[in-house]
Design a protein around this motif. Sequence first.
Motif, PDB file in Angstrom:
ATOM      1  N   CYS A 112       0.839  -1.193   0.000  1.00 36.33           N
ATOM      2  CA  CYS A 112       0.000   0.000   0.000  1.00 36.33           C
ATOM      3  C   CYS A 112       0.879   1.251   0.000  1.00 36.33           C
ATOM      4  N   SER A 113       0.574   2.194  -0.929  1.00 36.66           N
ATOM      5  CA  SER A 113       1.402   3.409  -0.997  1.00 36.66           C
ATOM      6  C   SER A 113       1.014   4.402   0.096  1.00 36.66           C
ATOM      7  N   ARG A 114      -0.078   4.156   0.799  1.00 37.41           N
ATOM      8  CA  ARG A 114      -0.443   5.061   1.889  1.00 37.41           C
ATOM      9  C   ARG A 114       0.123   4.578   3.231  1.00 37.41           C
ATOM     10  N   LEU A 119      -0.667  -5.867   0.047  1.00 38.48           N
ATOM     11  CA  LEU A 119      -1.940  -5.862  -0.678  1.00 38.48           C
ATOM     12  C   LEU A 119      -2.376  -7.290  -0.947  1.00 38.48           C
ATOM     13  N   LYS A 129      -6.355  -4.936  -2.675  1.00 38.88           N
ATOM     14  CA  LYS A 129      -6.794  -4.145  -1.537  1.00 38.88           C
ATOM     15  C   LYS A 129      -5.774  -4.224  -0.411  1.00 38.88           C
ATOM     16  N   CYS A 130      -5.578  -3.092   0.292  1.00 36.88           N
ATOM     17  CA  CYS A 130      -4.659  -3.061   1.425  1.00 36.88           C
ATOM     18  C   CYS A 130      -5.257  -3.865   2.580  1.00 36.88           C
ATOM     19  N   CYS A 133      -5.511  -0.713   5.674  1.00 34.79           N
ATOM     20  CA  CYS A 133      -6.389   0.451   5.565  1.00 34.79           C
ATOM     21  C   CYS A 133      -7.477   0.260   4.495  1.00 34.79           C
ATOM     22  N   ARG A 135      -7.498   0.395   1.364  1.00 34.08           N
ATOM     23  CA  ARG A 135      -7.457   1.202   0.156  1.00 34.08           C
ATOM     24  C   ARG A 135      -7.355   0.267  -1.063  1.00 34.08           C
ATOM     25  N   SER A 136      -8.032   0.656  -2.160  1.00 35.26           N
ATOM     26  CA  SER A 136      -8.026  -0.165  -3.374  1.00 35.26           C
ATOM     27  C   SER A 136      -6.948   0.303  -4.353  1.00 35.26           C
ATOM     28  N   PHE A 137      -6.358  -0.648  -5.056  1.00 38.21           N
ATOM     29  CA  PHE A 137      -5.370  -0.340  -6.102  1.00 38.21           C
ATOM     30  C   PHE A 137      -5.735  -1.122  -7.357  1.00 38.21           C
TER      31      PHE A 137
END
Length: 270
Positions: A112-114, A119, A129-130, A133, A135-137
């Motif tokens: 995850c880049s955040r 992932l 998905k992370c 958190c 977050r979707s990629f």
Amino acid sequence: MKQISTAELHEKHAHRRAIFFTKEGKVIVEKDTFLLPVATTLDRLGIPVQDAYHDEQVLIVQLNEGESLFDSSVNVISPREAFLLLPDQPERAEVLLRASHWIVAHGMLQFCSRCGASLEKVLETTEKKCTQCERSFFPKLSPAILVLIRRGEEILLARGAQHPPGMYSVLAGFIDLGEAAEQTVHREVREEVGLEVTNVNYFGSQSWPFPDSFMIAFTADYLRGEIKIDPSELEEARWFHRDELPLLPPPSTLSRRLIEDFLKRSASQS
Ligand SMILES: [Zn+2]
């Protein structure tokens, strides 16, 4: 795109044909095809499977060894080279482009880049998905334009340092933040060769996942200006008469289709 286990690959998909990738993402080609029978190819190569994926269109097997471990009975080439072998086979080309893009994306999308957590794949999609958190990629696409500039019976072709010796092609450039593709055409033409163009019209598009481009092609007419190249982008740019064209890009590329279309149209006018 669904990930499947090695056991599932052997049990349910052994009779199918798959695109085999090496660990570093090169394509295995045998007897001029990259669609190889799963069971016999796995048996013969004797190399463990790293990952396997499938959807309705394509079965992908990524092996857990690099190029150097394959014997001379198979040919290991880049996805781009494999694509260029398929000038008249659009359906096969599409499958190869899809598989290649997925292999590139899967290799890039690991963390995850955040928040930096790992992932994981979301079943039946190309989403990841992370695990922390959520977050979707998704696989990245970098859109770029191609433009064929016409001036009567001439077209503008250019060459950069990345082109093979003697080869010229149409102008190309990445779409910048906030730009519409047509604006990119005007900006790139101005920056790379110092010309103004008019009649910018959409021609066609092509996925170019080497590693993640998406090409949108246009035709345009010369309006005014003298060629003045940007030496950081190009080595040379000049007008070529339709009867005196240089070495062109390979037939399966969108740039070549742009040029061939111009030749066909200008022949039917004369
Ligand atoms: Zn995260």
